[in-house]
Design a protein around this motif. Sequence first.
Motif, mmCIF file in Angstrom:
data_model
loop_
_atom_site.group_PDB
_atom_site.id
_atom_site.type_symbol
_atom_site.label_atom_id
_atom_site.label_comp_id
_atom_site.label_asym_id
_atom_site.label_seq_id
_atom_site.Cartn_x
_atom_site.Cartn_y
_atom_site.Cartn_z
ATOM 1 N N ARG A 135 0.855 -1.192 0.000
ATOM 2 C CA ARG A 135 0.000 0.000 0.000
ATOM 3 C C ARG A 135 0.886 1.234 0.000
ATOM 4 N NH1 ARG A 135 -2.520 0.429 5.500
ATOM 5 N NH2 ARG A 135 -0.600 1.525 5.952
ATOM 6 N N ILE A 136 0.445 2.255 -0.722
ATOM 7 C CA ILE A 136 1.185 3.519 -0.697
ATOM 8 C C ILE A 136 0.195 4.659 -0.570
ATOM 9 C CG2 ILE A 136 1.232 3.869 -3.214
ATOM 10 C CD1 ILE A 136 4.152 4.890 -2.806
ATOM 11 N N THR A 137 0.555 5.630 0.277
ATOM 12 C CA THR A 137 -0.286 6.809 0.498
ATOM 13 C C THR A 137 0.489 8.051 0.107
ATOM 14 O OG1 THR A 137 -1.489 5.748 2.327
ATOM 15 C CG2 THR A 137 -1.539 8.157 2.220
ATOM 16 N N LEU A 138 -0.144 8.915 -0.674
ATOM 17 C CA LEU A 138 0.475 10.156 -1.124
ATOM 18 C C LEU A 138 -0.276 11.339 -0.522
ATOM 19 C CD1 LEU A 138 0.745 9.228 -4.902
ATOM 20 C CD2 LEU A 138 2.546 9.034 -3.185
ATOM 21 N N GLY A 139 0.459 12.258 0.090
ATOM 22 C CA GLY A 139 -0.125 13.507 0.568
ATOM 23 C C GLY A 139 0.072 14.575 -0.492
ATOM 24 N N ILE A 140 -1.029 15.211 -0.924
ATOM 25 C CA ILE A 140 -0.982 16.183 -2.024
ATOM 26 C C ILE A 140 -1.498 17.525 -1.537
ATOM 27 C CG2 ILE A 140 -1.814 16.725 -4.344
ATOM 28 C CD1 ILE A 140 -0.069 14.259 -4.324
ATOM 29 N N SER A 141 -0.731 18.593 -1.741
ATOM 30 C CA SER A 141 -1.204 19.930 -1.385
ATOM 31 C C SER A 141 -1.816 20.595 -2.608
ATOM 32 C CB SER A 141 -0.053 20.788 -0.848
ATOM 33 O OG SER A 141 0.724 21.295 -1.914
ATOM 34 N N VAL A 166 3.772 17.078 -3.858
ATOM 35 C CA VAL A 166 3.670 15.844 -3.082
ATOM 36 C C VAL A 166 4.381 16.119 -1.768
ATOM 37 C CG1 VAL A 166 4.244 13.403 -2.943
ATOM 38 C CG2 VAL A 166 3.669 14.412 -5.156
ATOM 39 N N CYS A 167 3.629 16.206 -0.676
ATOM 40 C CA CYS A 167 4.245 16.629 0.580
ATOM 41 C C CYS A 167 4.555 15.460 1.507
ATOM 42 C CB CYS A 167 3.378 17.660 1.289
ATOM 43 S SG CYS A 167 1.672 17.159 1.554
ATOM 44 N N ALA A 168 4.021 14.264 1.232
ATOM 45 C CA ALA A 168 4.314 13.123 2.101
ATOM 46 C C ALA A 168 4.031 11.829 1.345
ATOM 47 C CB ALA A 168 3.466 13.175 3.370
ATOM 48 N N SER A 215 -7.180 14.859 -5.961
ATOM 49 C CA SER A 215 -7.084 15.863 -4.894
ATOM 50 C C SER A 215 -8.069 17.005 -5.123
ATOM 51 C CB SER A 215 -5.655 16.403 -4.802
ATOM 52 O OG SER A 215 -5.304 17.138 -5.956
ATOM 53 N N LYS A 216 -8.347 17.306 -6.369
ATOM 54 C CA LYS A 216 -9.315 18.374 -6.662
ATOM 55 C C LYS A 216 -10.723 17.966 -6.250
ATOM 56 C CE LYS A 216 -6.436 19.951 -10.496
ATOM 57 N NZ LYS A 216 -6.254 19.997 -11.962
ATOM 58 N N GLU A 217 -11.051 16.686 -6.419
ATOM 59 C CA GLU A 217 -12.371 16.190 -6.012
ATOM 60 C C GLU A 217 -12.523 16.275 -4.491
ATOM 61 O OE1 GLU A 217 -13.088 12.254 -7.414
ATOM 62 O OE2 GLU A 217 -12.464 12.685 -9.478
ATOM 63 N N LEU A 218 -11.493 15.838 -3.770
ATOM 64 C CA LEU A 218 -11.590 15.844 -2.309
ATOM 65 C C LEU A 218 -11.578 17.267 -1.754
ATOM 66 C CD1 LEU A 218 -9.455 12.785 -1.110
ATOM 67 C CD2 LEU A 218 -11.778 12.886 -2.021
ATOM 68 N N LYS A 219 -10.790 18.151 -2.348
ATOM 69 C CA LYS A 219 -10.766 19.541 -1.889
ATOM 70 C C LYS A 219 -12.151 20.176 -2.020
ATOM 71 C CE LYS A 219 -8.414 23.991 -2.525
ATOM 72 N NZ LYS A 219 -9.664 24.764 -2.464
#
Length: 260
Positions: free
Chosen positions: A212-218, A223-225, A250-254
């Motif tokens: 599993r991989i998780t990407l933090g997107i600002s 890519v911040c994490a 990320s645009k959908e979640l924002k």
Amino acid sequence: MEILDELKKDTIQSLISAGKRIDDRDHLSYRDIFVKKNILEYSEGSALVRMGKSQVLCSVKIGMGEPFSDREDEGVLSTSAELMPSASYLFDPGPPTDEAVELARIVDRGIRAAELVDMKKLFVADGKVLSIFLDIYVMDHDGNLIDASGLAAMAALQCTKIPKIENGQIIKGEYEGVLDISKTVTTHTFAKINSTLILDPCLDEERGMDARITLGISDEGNVCAIQKWGSGSFTQEDLEYAIDIAFKKSKELKKLIDNA
């Protein structure tokens, strides 16, 4: 139970290989997501997130505290996660498990790495700073608690009120504005099953994943994490593909956070 888990794992892997998922989503779709801010009356900020059958509540409390010795002019952020036994038969009562610690750490890392909160603005006076306590409560577990928790934390911080301060003390029940949040951060988790990446794995899919991989997107386009789990590997092509999808999602979640 182990035999049933192995049978279910084989079923999940067969479905993915056939281009299908157990809940009929395509490989890159989230489950239905619900976000609501200001759920709790006595928290400075709060939010409830449902992602499919997973449900997470986030509460933000602000108190007066002492700074760390190497950051005397900055406030303090403390993130915790509680996997409530009522959320799943997989969770037991007692002290935080490694899974709970990891969940809190991933959410915390995304917030810090993106410099979401200007911690210097939480300075009150010499030896006094505001401390943010971000508490995550998993209420129902059906997979991908990371993205659900990250979403709840982001929404809760966005609506967090700053308490009124007089003579270095917090005036309880009175507020003087909201927490200054400079950007939005969202997390996006992919499971690798066989050689296929799928977004937002449900609990059954998590049992069948190799990694599993998780990407933090600002929302500034960074890519911040990044956090990886599992013995399986990701190729450079896998990572580039996941990053491309994460930026789009990320645009959908924002939008969900902003409209909550």
